[in-house]
Motif scaffolding. Structure first.
Motif, PDB file in Angstrom:
ATOM      1  N   GLY A 197       7.997  20.129  -7.392  1.00  0.00           N
ATOM      2  CA  GLY A 197       9.284  20.417  -8.016  1.00  0.00           C
ATOM      3  C   GLY A 197       9.176  21.334  -9.228  1.00  0.00           C
ATOM      4  O   GLY A 197      10.168  21.567  -9.910  1.00  0.00           O
ATOM      5  N   GLU A 224      13.094  18.513 -19.030  1.00  0.00           N
ATOM      6  CA  GLU A 224      13.857  17.661 -19.953  1.00  0.00           C
ATOM      7  C   GLU A 224      12.950  17.040 -21.014  1.00  0.00           C
ATOM      8  O   GLU A 224      13.328  16.938 -22.183  1.00  0.00           O
ATOM      9  CB  GLU A 224      14.576  16.550 -19.177  1.00  0.00           C
ATOM     10  CG  GLU A 224      15.802  17.051 -18.438  1.00  0.00           C
ATOM     11  CD  GLU A 224      16.316  16.077 -17.384  1.00  0.00           C
ATOM     12  OE1 GLU A 224      17.492  16.177 -17.060  1.00  0.00           O
ATOM     13  OE2 GLU A 224      15.532  15.237 -16.886  1.00  0.00           O
ATOM     14  N   ASN A 225      11.744  16.661 -20.590  1.00  0.00           N
ATOM     15  CA  ASN A 225      10.794  16.108 -21.552  1.00  0.00           C
ATOM     16  C   ASN A 225      10.397  17.138 -22.609  1.00  0.00           C
ATOM     17  O   ASN A 225      10.146  16.789 -23.751  1.00  0.00           O
ATOM     18  CB  ASN A 225       9.553  15.569 -20.841  1.00  0.00           C
ATOM     19  CG  ASN A 225       9.671  14.099 -20.530  1.00  0.00           C
ATOM     20  OD1 ASN A 225       9.580  13.256 -21.413  1.00  0.00           O
ATOM     21  ND2 ASN A 225       9.902  13.788 -19.258  1.00  0.00           N
ATOM     22  N   ALA A 268      12.120  11.397 -16.826  1.00  0.00           N
ATOM     23  CA  ALA A 268      13.002  12.567 -16.684  1.00  0.00           C
ATOM     24  C   ALA A 268      12.141  13.723 -16.192  1.00  0.00           C
ATOM     25  O   ALA A 268      10.935  13.547 -16.004  1.00  0.00           O
ATOM     26  CB  ALA A 268      13.631  12.896 -18.032  1.00  0.00           C
ATOM     27  N   THR A 269      12.734  14.882 -16.011  1.00  0.00           N
ATOM     28  CA  THR A 269      11.935  16.012 -15.504  1.00  0.00           C
ATOM     29  C   THR A 269      11.040  16.567 -16.616  1.00  0.00           C
ATOM     30  O   THR A 269      11.262  16.289 -17.798  1.00  0.00           O
ATOM     31  CB  THR A 269      12.838  17.154 -15.006  1.00  0.00           C
ATOM     32  OG1 THR A 269      13.546  17.681 -16.143  1.00  0.00           O
ATOM     33  CG2 THR A 269      13.826  16.667 -13.969  1.00  0.00           C
ATOM     34  N   ILE A 270      10.071  17.372 -16.201  1.00  0.00           N
ATOM     35  CA  ILE A 270       9.192  18.001 -17.192  1.00  0.00           C
ATOM     36  C   ILE A 270      10.014  18.854 -18.146  1.00  0.00           C
ATOM     37  O   ILE A 270       9.840  18.782 -19.364  1.00  0.00           O
ATOM     38  CB  ILE A 270       8.127  18.862 -16.475  1.00  0.00           C
ATOM     39  CG1 ILE A 270       7.143  17.930 -15.768  1.00  0.00           C
ATOM     40  CG2 ILE A 270       7.424  19.785 -17.468  1.00  0.00           C
ATOM     41  CD1 ILE A 270       5.882  18.592 -15.306  1.00  0.00           C
ATOM     42  N   GLY A 325       8.187   8.105 -12.757  1.00  0.00           N
ATOM     43  CA  GLY A 325       7.896   9.374 -12.093  1.00  0.00           C
ATOM     44  C   GLY A 325       6.405   9.588 -11.950  1.00  0.00           C
ATOM     45  O   GLY A 325       5.614   8.645 -11.985  1.00  0.00           O
ATOM     46  N   TYR A 373       9.093  22.661 -12.778  1.00  0.00           N
ATOM     47  CA  TYR A 373       9.629  22.111 -14.022  1.00  0.00           C
ATOM     48  C   TYR A 373      10.614  20.974 -13.774  1.00  0.00           C
ATOM     49  O   TYR A 373      10.959  20.235 -14.683  1.00  0.00           O
ATOM     50  CB  TYR A 373      10.302  23.214 -14.836  1.00  0.00           C
ATOM     51  CG  TYR A 373       9.302  24.073 -15.553  1.00  0.00           C
ATOM     52  CD1 TYR A 373       8.906  23.781 -16.853  1.00  0.00           C
ATOM     53  CD2 TYR A 373       8.732  25.174 -14.923  1.00  0.00           C
ATOM     54  CE1 TYR A 373       7.974  24.562 -17.523  1.00  0.00           C
ATOM     55  CE2 TYR A 373       7.796  25.961 -15.579  1.00  0.00           C
ATOM     56  CZ  TYR A 373       7.428  25.647 -16.866  1.00  0.00           C
ATOM     57  OH  TYR A 373       6.494  26.407 -17.519  1.00  0.00           O
ATOM     58  N   GLU A 374      11.104  20.877 -12.539  1.00  0.00           N
ATOM     59  CA  GLU A 374      12.094  19.829 -12.248  1.00  0.00           C
ATOM     60  C   GLU A 374      11.438  18.552 -11.707  1.00  0.00           C
ATOM     61  O   GLU A 374      12.121  17.637 -11.281  1.00  0.00           O
ATOM     62  CB  GLU A 374      13.140  20.335 -11.242  1.00  0.00           C
ATOM     63  CG  GLU A 374      13.886  21.585 -11.700  1.00  0.00           C
ATOM     64  CD  GLU A 374      14.402  21.487 -13.129  1.00  0.00           C
ATOM     65  OE1 GLU A 374      14.919  20.414 -13.495  1.00  0.00           O
ATOM     66  OE2 GLU A 374      14.253  22.471 -13.877  1.00  0.00           O
ATOM     67  N   THR A 375      10.111  18.493 -11.729  1.00  0.00           N
ATOM     68  CA  THR A 375       9.419  17.298 -11.259  1.00  0.00           C
ATOM     69  C   THR A 375       9.651  16.142 -12.232  1.00  0.00           C
ATOM     70  O   THR A 375       9.543  16.323 -13.448  1.00  0.00           O
ATOM     71  CB  THR A 375       7.902  17.551 -11.162  1.00  0.00           C
ATOM     72  OG1 THR A 375       7.703  18.752 -10.428  1.00  0.00           O
ATOM     73  CG2 THR A 375       7.182  16.397 -10.498  1.00  0.00           C
ATOM     74  N   CYS A 376       9.967  15.002 -11.692  1.00  0.00           N
ATOM     75  CA  CYS A 376      10.217  13.839 -12.535  1.00  0.00           C
ATOM     76  C   CYS A 376       8.901  13.197 -12.980  1.00  0.00           C
ATOM     77  O   CYS A 376       8.025  12.930 -12.163  1.00  0.00           O
ATOM     78  CB  CYS A 376      11.067  12.834 -11.759  1.00  0.00           C
ATOM     79  SG  CYS A 376      12.158  11.971 -12.857  1.00  0.00           S
TER      80      CYS A 376
END
Ligand SMILES: Nc1ncnc2c1ncn2[C@@H]1O[C@H](COP(=O)(O)OP(=O)(O)OP(=O)(O)O)[C@@H](O)[C@H]1O
Ligand SMILES: [Mg+2]
Length: 285
Positions: free
Chosen positions: A166, A134-135, A130-132, A176, A168-171
């Motif tokens: 990306g 979300e983690n 998931a994204t950073i 990922g 904070y939105e980097t997976c």
């Protein structure tokens, strides 16, 4: 073809339901959770083993971690350190003795409540695919953007995140972007900061890292510890001068206890571990 699929699906469903119906090792108590007035942690005469016919993994553990205090548990591999953490989080139930949090037996707390009160940074940090953001949000689903960024900043992770395409939105996670050991640990620290639980457990939080990375992560750890009740578990005897009490665990028993300088003055396991680790360091350099 449909009938063929149906057979396979039914078999799979049977296995799934069998798993769902399995009685968990630990049961939640009925009724509302206790409302403790403080977060003193008190362990008395604790004994535990993983199965009835096996030897005791913890055998007569006594200690108190007062609110705001710092206790370290050290000892060789297999001493039972992580087992104690498993009991504190109620992944397993203890057989004898008691663990009290704020005056209430641990068994009186629903597991979810307990895990809300205790933040853990351990050696392995699980990252979800998931994204950073979300983690990080896992630690506190309601956190705002600014709170997430604040936690990342304090964990010394923000610069790295900003360098990613990306942000904070980097997976990240399984499929990922792969994070390095130090980055994972800083993410775990950011999670714990975000969670802001009254009790913090660090189980070998920095031990899998190289010396330079460990130094950096340790700074983030100190920031995390500030003002929090902390239990540190480690087999690396560094930075323990600031502990109120150190418990030396060996084969499930506390064989020595005291402050760092007291323990160094005594003949015993602590000094042997200390000497051994310093010899190793000298050979390294
Ligand atoms: N799930 C389990 N089932 C059965 N035995 C276990 C389980 N987990 C640990 N043990 C045993 O309990 C003992 C203590 O293990 P534990 O993981 O608590 O040690 P530790 O002090 O954390 O060691 P390390 O420094 O290597 O992390 C070991 O003998 C181990 O084999
Ligand atoms: Mg362990």
């Amino acid at each position: 073809m449909i009938f063929e699929h149906l057979e396979a699906s039914l078999a799979a469903a049977r296995r799934l339901f069998a798993l769902i119906d399995t009685r968990p090792a630990v049961q939640d108590p009925p009724g509302p959770p206790p409302q403790p007035a403080n977060y003193h942690l008190e362990v008395k005469g604790l004994r535990f083993r993983y199965a009835p016919e096996e030897p005791w993994v913890l055998d007569g553990i006594d200690f108190t971690l007062p609110e705001g205090g710092r206790v370290a548990i050290v000892g060789p591999s297999g001493a039972g350190k992580s087992t104690l953490v498993n009991l504190l989080l109620r992944f397993w139930d203890y057989e004898e003795g008691s663990i009290r949090l704020g005056g209430y037996e641990l068994k009186a707390y629903p597991q979810e409540e307990l895990r809300r009160l205790i933040a853990v940074v351990s050696q392995q940090t699980h990252l979800f695919h998931a994204t950073i953001a979300e983690n990080l949000l896992l630690a506190r689903p309601g956190a705002s953007r600014e709170e997430i960024r604040q936690a990342a900043r304090e964990a010394r992770l923000e610069e790295f995140i900003q360098s990613l395409p990306g942000g904070y939105e980097t997976c990240i996670g399984e499929e990922g972007l792969k994070l390095s050991g130090g980055q994972r640990q800083r993410l775990a620290i950011a999670r714990a900061l975000l969670k802001n639980a009254p009790i913090l457990i660090l189980d070998e939080a920095t031990s899998g890292l190289d010396t330079v990375t460990e130094g950096e992560v340790r700074q983030a750890v100190y920031r995390l510890m500030a003002g929090r009740t902390t239990l540190i578990i480690t087999h690396r005897l560094a930075g323990l001068e600031a502990m109120d009490e150190i418990l030396v665990l060996d084969k499930g028993r506390i064989v020595q206890r005291g402050r760092h300088d007291e323990l160094l003055r005594q003949e015993g396991l602590y000094r042997r571990m200390w000497e051994l680790q310093h010899e190793v360091l000298e050979l390294d350099s």
